[in-house]
Design a protein around this motif. Structure first.
Motif, PDB file in Angstrom:
ATOM      1  N   GLN A   1     -10.872  30.848  57.787  1.00 26.78           N
ATOM      2  CA  GLN A   1     -11.712  32.011  57.477  1.00 26.78           C
ATOM      3  C   GLN A   1     -10.885  33.296  57.429  1.00 26.78           C
ATOM      4  OE1 GLN A   1     -14.716  32.019  60.529  1.00 26.78           O
ATOM      5  NE2 GLN A   1     -15.465  29.969  59.971  1.00 26.78           N
ATOM      6  N   MET A   2      -9.991  33.433  58.381  1.00 29.36           N
ATOM      7  CA  MET A   2      -9.167  34.637  58.427  1.00 29.36           C
ATOM      8  C   MET A   2      -8.269  34.734  57.196  1.00 29.36           C
ATOM      9  SD  MET A   2     -10.204  36.127  61.115  1.00 29.36           S
ATOM     10  CE  MET A   2     -11.319  35.582  62.420  1.00 29.36           C
ATOM     11  N   LEU A   3      -7.626  33.636  56.855  1.00 30.55           N
ATOM     12  CA  LEU A   3      -6.714  33.650  55.703  1.00 30.55           C
ATOM     13  C   LEU A   3      -7.474  33.939  54.413  1.00 30.55           C
ATOM     14  CD1 LEU A   3      -3.880  33.267  54.532  1.00 30.55           C
ATOM     15  CD2 LEU A   3      -4.363  30.814  54.370  1.00 30.55           C
ATOM     16  N   GLN A   4      -8.650  33.363  54.251  1.00 29.59           N
ATOM     17  CA  GLN A   4      -9.437  33.610  53.039  1.00 29.59           C
ATOM     18  C   GLN A   4      -9.736  35.098  52.873  1.00 29.59           C
ATOM     19  OE1 GLN A   4     -12.848  31.069  53.541  1.00 29.59           O
ATOM     20  NE2 GLN A   4     -11.701  29.192  53.108  1.00 29.59           N
ATOM     21  N   GLN A   5     -10.108  35.743  53.967  1.00 32.23           N
ATOM     22  CA  GLN A   5     -10.418  37.177  53.914  1.00 32.23           C
ATOM     23  C   GLN A   5      -9.171  37.986  53.555  1.00 32.23           C
ATOM     24  OE1 GLN A   5     -13.249  38.979  54.518  1.00 32.23           O
ATOM     25  NE2 GLN A   5     -14.607  37.255  54.916  1.00 32.23           N
ATOM     26  N   VAL A   6      -8.041  37.616  54.132  1.00 32.86           N
ATOM     27  CA  VAL A   6      -6.797  38.349  53.884  1.00 32.86           C
ATOM     28  C   VAL A   6      -6.379  38.213  52.428  1.00 32.86           C
ATOM     29  CG1 VAL A   6      -4.331  38.434  54.431  1.00 32.86           C
ATOM     30  CG2 VAL A   6      -6.021  38.231  56.271  1.00 32.86           C
ATOM     31  N   ILE A   7      -6.396  37.003  51.908  1.00 32.54           N
ATOM     32  CA  ILE A   7      -5.975  36.786  50.520  1.00 32.54           C
ATOM     33  C   ILE A   7      -6.943  37.467  49.554  1.00 32.54           C
ATOM     34  CG2 ILE A   7      -5.692  35.039  48.721  1.00 32.54           C
ATOM     35  CD1 ILE A   7      -4.511  33.189  50.825  1.00 32.54           C
ATOM     36  N   ALA A   8      -8.236  37.379  49.835  1.00 34.88           N
ATOM     37  CA  ALA A   8      -9.241  37.986  48.951  1.00 34.88           C
ATOM     38  C   ALA A   8      -9.106  39.503  48.895  1.00 34.88           C
ATOM     39  CB  ALA A   8     -10.649  37.602  49.411  1.00 34.88           C
ATOM     40  N   SER A   9      -8.529  40.111  49.927  1.00 30.81           N
ATOM     41  CA  SER A   9      -8.406  41.573  49.953  1.00 30.81           C
ATOM     42  C   SER A   9      -7.444  42.094  48.893  1.00 30.81           C
ATOM     43  CB  SER A   9      -7.930  42.024  51.331  1.00 30.81           C
ATOM     44  OG  SER A   9      -6.538  41.735  51.510  1.00 30.81           O
ATOM     45  N   GLY A  10      -6.455  41.285  48.525  1.00 26.27           N
ATOM     46  CA  GLY A  10      -5.447  41.731  47.561  1.00 26.27           C
ATOM     47  C   GLY A  10      -4.470  42.743  48.109  1.00 26.27           C
ATOM     48  N   LYS A  11      -4.556  43.021  49.394  1.00 26.52           N
ATOM     49  CA  LYS A  11      -3.689  44.048  49.991  1.00 26.52           C
ATOM     50  C   LYS A  11      -2.284  43.494  50.248  1.00 26.52           C
ATOM     51  CE  LYS A  11      -6.838  47.403  51.907  1.00 26.52           C
ATOM     52  NZ  LYS A  11      -7.046  48.348  53.006  1.00 26.52           N
ATOM     53  N   PRO A  12      -1.298  44.401  50.349  1.00 25.19           N
ATOM     54  CA  PRO A  12       0.045  43.952  50.725  1.00 25.19           C
ATOM     55  C   PRO A  12      -0.016  43.167  52.031  1.00 25.19           C
ATOM     56  CG  PRO A  12       0.108  46.238  50.024  1.00 25.19           C
ATOM     57  CD  PRO A  12      -1.340  45.858  50.112  1.00 25.19           C
ATOM     58  N   ARG A  13       0.709  42.057  52.092  1.00 31.60           N
ATOM     59  CA  ARG A  13       0.579  41.193  53.257  1.00 31.60           C
ATOM     60  C   ARG A  13       1.847  40.373  53.487  1.00 31.60           C
ATOM     61  NH1 ARG A  13      -2.677  39.813  49.102  1.00 31.60           N
ATOM     62  NH2 ARG A  13      -2.355  37.789  48.084  1.00 31.60           N
ATOM     63  N   VAL A  14       2.023  39.997  54.728  1.00 32.66           N
ATOM     64  CA  VAL A  14       3.094  39.099  55.142  1.00 32.66           C
ATOM     65  C   VAL A  14       2.425  37.844  55.676  1.00 32.66           C
ATOM     66  CG1 VAL A  14       5.105  38.789  56.623  1.00 32.66           C
ATOM     67  CG2 VAL A  14       4.534  41.080  55.763  1.00 32.66           C
ATOM     68  N   LEU A  15       2.735  36.704  55.077  1.00 33.55           N
ATOM     69  CA  LEU A  15       2.105  35.442  55.462  1.00 33.55           C
ATOM     70  C   LEU A  15       3.143  34.531  56.085  1.00 33.55           C
ATOM     71  CD1 LEU A  15      -0.142  34.838  52.314  1.00 33.55           C
ATOM     72  CD2 LEU A  15      -0.734  36.000  54.455  1.00 33.55           C
ATOM     73  N   ASP A  16       2.818  34.017  57.273  1.00 36.17           N
ATOM     74  CA  ASP A  16       3.776  33.237  58.046  1.00 36.17           C
ATOM     75  C   ASP A  16       3.062  32.063  58.700  1.00 36.17           C
ATOM     76  OD1 ASP A  16       6.383  32.855  59.314  1.00 36.17           O
ATOM     77  OD2 ASP A  16       5.438  33.514  61.178  1.00 36.17           O
ATOM     78  N   ALA A  17       3.831  31.122  59.200  1.00 37.10           N
ATOM     79  CA  ALA A  17       3.360  30.062  60.086  1.00 37.10           C
ATOM     80  C   ALA A  17       2.156  29.312  59.499  1.00 37.10           C
ATOM     81  CB  ALA A  17       3.053  30.659  61.462  1.00 37.10           C
ATOM     82  N   ASP A  18       1.036  29.274  60.235  1.00 37.35           N
ATOM     83  CA  ASP A  18      -0.102  28.467  59.778  1.00 37.35           C
ATOM     84  C   ASP A  18      -0.744  29.013  58.514  1.00 37.35           C
ATOM     85  OD1 ASP A  18      -0.147  26.290  61.527  1.00 37.35           O
ATOM     86  OD2 ASP A  18      -1.080  27.470  63.110  1.00 37.35           O
ATOM     87  N   ALA A  19      -0.561  30.288  58.207  1.00 39.08           N
ATOM     88  CA  ALA A  19      -1.029  30.781  56.913  1.00 39.08           C
ATOM     89  C   ALA A  19      -0.328  30.034  55.786  1.00 39.08           C
ATOM     90  CB  ALA A  19      -0.773  32.286  56.794  1.00 39.08           C
ATOM     91  N   LEU A  20       0.948  29.745  55.972  1.00 43.31           N
ATOM     92  CA  LEU A  20       1.703  29.004  54.961  1.00 43.31           C
ATOM     93  C   LEU A  20       1.284  27.540  54.926  1.00 43.31           C
ATOM     94  CD1 LEU A  20       5.231  30.535  55.650  1.00 43.31           C
ATOM     95  CD2 LEU A  20       3.588  31.205  53.897  1.00 43.31           C
TER      96      LEU A  20
END
Length: 516
Positions: free
Chosen positions: A344-363
């Motif tokens: 749920q958290m990752l979906q919200q982050v990706i949907a935002s389109g904002k600059p982001r750093v994705l690591d660990a379980d997000a990957l």
């Protein structure tokens, strides 16, 4: 492993093929005598070797049958002229020597160097040669050899690995791929590598940092012809010294709104420390504001550890929207798990389109989805995560890390950080990927990646260029680990020690700004 003397190393890193083409250009089109070049290379090795070990004892030089072996024979001749006890061991038959390498062998013999043929020695005689050596020179395999070393070279590598005496590699440690830093079989571990003409990319990533030891560069006067040779670098080298000058100067009118609001989304149940480490690292790297979104039970520990950050406990992904809206940069992944909460958290982050750093379980979660390119993200996989993202074995990633990061960029876009010894950074604004040179065994412990993504997130909020932010973050993280381990050693190094060292390094960069 002693640190490489980075301040005398150029930025450009070349493939083995490119260095050979430069070598041919210098000899064939500029008229430089190949044997003279070989003598200069050998003199450079001998000089560096004696500077490091003034009283080396008996020197054992292992010589192959190519030009690398020719360098070795001339190193032995230099030692003989200086009155040092030296023996050359012809690992491959001398009748295979040709051209300049044969001239070098003839010179060594003419100067009185003892040259023994390996195939003529019994096992006991080989044992004796190694047992009596105070220093070993590896001149067996050069840049022209790929694949696993064959016998008897492989045996010599194994013998060197079993020794407890210094080893000097001529141009390249035998068994290491000069272009990729991979090793298909046995690879020698040198204490010092003296390399020529152009820096080889493989010395600085993959197996390279461990195999090469301290790297010294000797251009042999060929640098004036590099442009004319027409060879482009395969990669570029960076470290904290070279990138810290890009850190923006802070004006006296600065306020927290100018330096980015970093939202760290991290820490499902049982992994609360991951989010705390990432958030504190972001705060210590100059983020104007830091908010940590985590499980409710982690709020109190986070505030106790770092009261300057804002902490929000979340039960469901829908609660994240307001925090995302307020953020300039999002760091997502440390400890989020691969369950419903993390998804749920990752979906919200990706949907935002904002600059982001994705690591660990997000990957790891991304690896289960249809790959989508996005220039707004920085992905920071270690080799295992990279393998999952590329759906290939980890060994394939490690065999050619430059190829792997190019594939990740092609599939996912944005900026990629492929972590490991000699971490790689590749962004769309860079003509070649960067290798952040250096390695630190103390970083092989849980939580170091959490610190890194927090550092990168903070810099992403302060810089417009995500690739520069990633490169600077990796270099700063490594430099902080080096600073901390210089005080505490490697085995007991913890992520908090690295966080504590961050302000020292940033303060030194600020001081450099003030001097200019």
């Amino acid at each position: 492993m002693p640190p490489t003397d980075h301040h005398i190393l150029p930025e450009e890193l070349y493939s083995a093929d490119a260095v050979r083409e430069i070598d041919h250009y210098v000899i064939d089109q500029q008229g430089v005598d190949g044997f003279d070049l070989m003598q200069s290379a050998a003199a450079s090795v001998f000089r560096r070797m004696i500077q490091r070990w003034p009283e080396p004892g008996r020197i054992l030089v292992l010589c192959g049958s190519g030009n690398n072996g020719g360098d070795g024979y001339l190193v032995a001749a230099a030692a003989q002229r200086h009155g040092l006890p030296v023996t050359c061991l012809a690992v491959l038959p001398q009748e295979k020597l040709a051209g300049d390498a044969r001239k070098a062998w003839q010179k060594a013999c003419g100067d009185g160097v003892e040259v023994l043929e390996l195939e003529a020695l019994s096992g006991a005689e080989r044992d004796q040669q190694f047992a009596s050596a105070g220093l070993i020179v590896d001149a067996m395999l050069g840049t022209g050899v790929t694949g696993a070393p064959r016998e008897p070279v492989a045996e010599m590598i194994r013998r060197c690995l079993a020794m407890h005496v210094p080893v000097v590699a001529v141009d390249l440690p035998s068994g290491l791929d000069a272009s990729t830093g991979g090793a298909a079989g046995d690879v020698l571990r040198a204490d010092l590598t003296v390399t020529f003409i152009g820096l080889k990319a493989g010395l600085f990533t993959g197996q390279g940092p461990e195999a090469a030891g301290d790297v010294c560069f000797e251009p042999l006067g060929t640098e004036v012809w590099l442009t004319g040779a027409g060879q482009l670098p395969l990669a570029r080298r960076a470290d904290w010294r070279t990138v810290k000058t890009s850190l923006p100067r802070r004006p006296v009118t600065a306020h927290k709104g100018r330096f980015g609001h970093v939202l760290v989304v991290a820490g499902d149940r049982g992994f609360g420390g991951a989010g705390i480490l990432a958030a504190e690292a972001a705060a210590r790297t100059g983020a104007g504001l830091v908010t940590l979104a985590t499980r409710p039970e982690h709020v109190a520990p986070a505030l106790a550890r770092c009261p300057s950050i804002m902490v929000q406990g979340l039960v469901h992904g829908s609660e994240l929207a307001a925090l995302v809206e307020a953020a300039d940069v999002i760091v997502c992944g440390p400890g989020i798990g691969q369950g419903a909460w993390g998804q749920q958290m990752l979906q919200q982050v990706i949907a935002s389109g904002k600059p982001r750093v994705l690591d660990a379980d997000a990957l790891n979660l991304m690896a289960t989805r249809v790959a989508v390119q996005d220039e707004a993200h920085i992905l920071t996989p270690h080799p295992g995560e990279a393998a999952r993202l590329l759906e290939c074995p980890v060994a394939e990633v490690e065999a050619d890390r430059l190829k792997a990061i190019a594939q990740l960029r092609q599939v996912y876009g944005g900026t990629i950080v492929l972590k490991g010894a000699g971490s790689l950074v590749d962004g769309d604004r860079d003509p070649q990927p960067y290798i952040v040179s250096g390695s630190n065994p103390g970083m092989a412990t849980g939580g170091m990646g959490d610190v890194l993504c927090g550092v990168i997130g903070a810099l992403y909020g302060q810089l417009e260029n995500p690739a520069l932010a990633a490169r600077m973050g990796v270099a700063l993280h490594l430099a902080a680990a080096d600073r901390a381990s210089s005080r505490r050693g490697y085995m007991g190094l913890l992520p908090m020690d690295v966080i504590d060292a961050l302000p020292e390094l940033l303060a030194e960069a600020e001081l450099a700004h003030s001097r200019h």
